[in-house]
Design a protein around this motif. Structure first.
Motif, short mmCIF file in Angstrom:
data_model
loop_
_atom_site.label_atom_id
_atom_site.label_comp_id
_atom_site.label_asym_id
_atom_site.label_seq_id
_atom_site.Cartn_x
_atom_site.Cartn_y
_atom_site.Cartn_z
N GLY A 203 11.82 19.72 94.99
CA GLY A 203 12.46 18.41 95.08
C GLY A 203 13.58 18.28 94.07
N GLY A 204 13.36 18.77 92.86
CA GLY A 204 14.40 18.75 91.84
C GLY A 204 15.61 19.59 92.24
N ILE A 205 15.36 20.74 92.82
CA ILE A 205 16.46 21.60 93.27
C ILE A 205 17.26 20.91 94.37
N TYR B 77 22.18 18.05 96.09
CA TYR B 77 22.79 16.86 96.66
C TYR B 77 23.82 16.26 95.70
N LEU B 78 23.43 16.12 94.44
CA LEU B 78 24.32 15.46 93.48
C LEU B 78 25.56 16.28 93.14
N PHE B 79 25.44 17.60 93.11
CA PHE B 79 26.57 18.41 92.66
C PHE B 79 27.34 19.10 93.77
N MET B 80 26.81 19.14 94.99
CA MET B 80 27.52 19.85 96.05
C MET B 80 27.77 18.96 97.28
N ILE B 81 26.75 18.35 97.78
CA ILE B 81 26.87 17.62 99.05
C ILE B 81 27.62 16.30 98.86
N ARG B 82 27.22 15.51 97.88
CA ARG B 82 27.82 14.19 97.68
C ARG B 82 29.32 14.25 97.38
N PRO B 83 29.78 15.13 96.48
CA PRO B 83 31.22 15.20 96.24
C PRO B 83 32.01 15.62 97.48
#
Length: 123
Positions: free
Chosen positions: A35-37, A42-48
């Motif tokens: 879950g942490g991974i 999500y925060l560093f690759m998908i969202r941006p």
């Protein structure tokens, strides 16, 4: 990440206490790590990437007749007509091409001109 190292240190200490036999880890620890991974991805690759695509989509919707653009193939021109799914771009005198909206990007020349106009207006 600090909690993960504490969990791993605790598991190693537990294994040493049982005579060197490794303990079987809890499934919840594994689920939490995965879950942490997923959250990190999500925060560093998908969202941006989603933000970047949204900004580009908004810029394309704001483009109109007379804007300078660059196609995905590197052709520079000016928009002469806007259709539902295409732009008619004039690349030279009386030379026009029809290009899909998804393969057109705002020209860097327009961006530079906008920045220069904005700084001139502030002074």
């Amino acid at each position: 990440m600090l909690n993960l190292s504490i969990l791993l240190d605790g598991a190693a200490a537990g294994a040493a206490a049982t005579g060197g036999q490794p303990q079987q880890g809890s499934i919840w620890t594994t689920i939490l790590m995965f879950g942490g991974i997923i959250i990190i991805f999500y925060l560093f690759m998908i969202r941006p990437q989603q933000k970047k695509q949204k900004k580009l989509r908004e810029e394309r919707n704001a483009m109109g007749k007379g804007n300078s653009v660059v196609t995905a193939g590197g052709i520079y021109g000016k928009i002469r007509e806007v259709g539902p799914t295409y732009f008619l771009i004039e690349i030279d005198n009386n030379v026009k091409i029809r290009v899909d909206k998804n393969s057109v990007y705002p020209s860097a020349e327009d961006a530079v001109a906008d920045v220069q106009n904005a700084t001139a207006n502030k002074k």
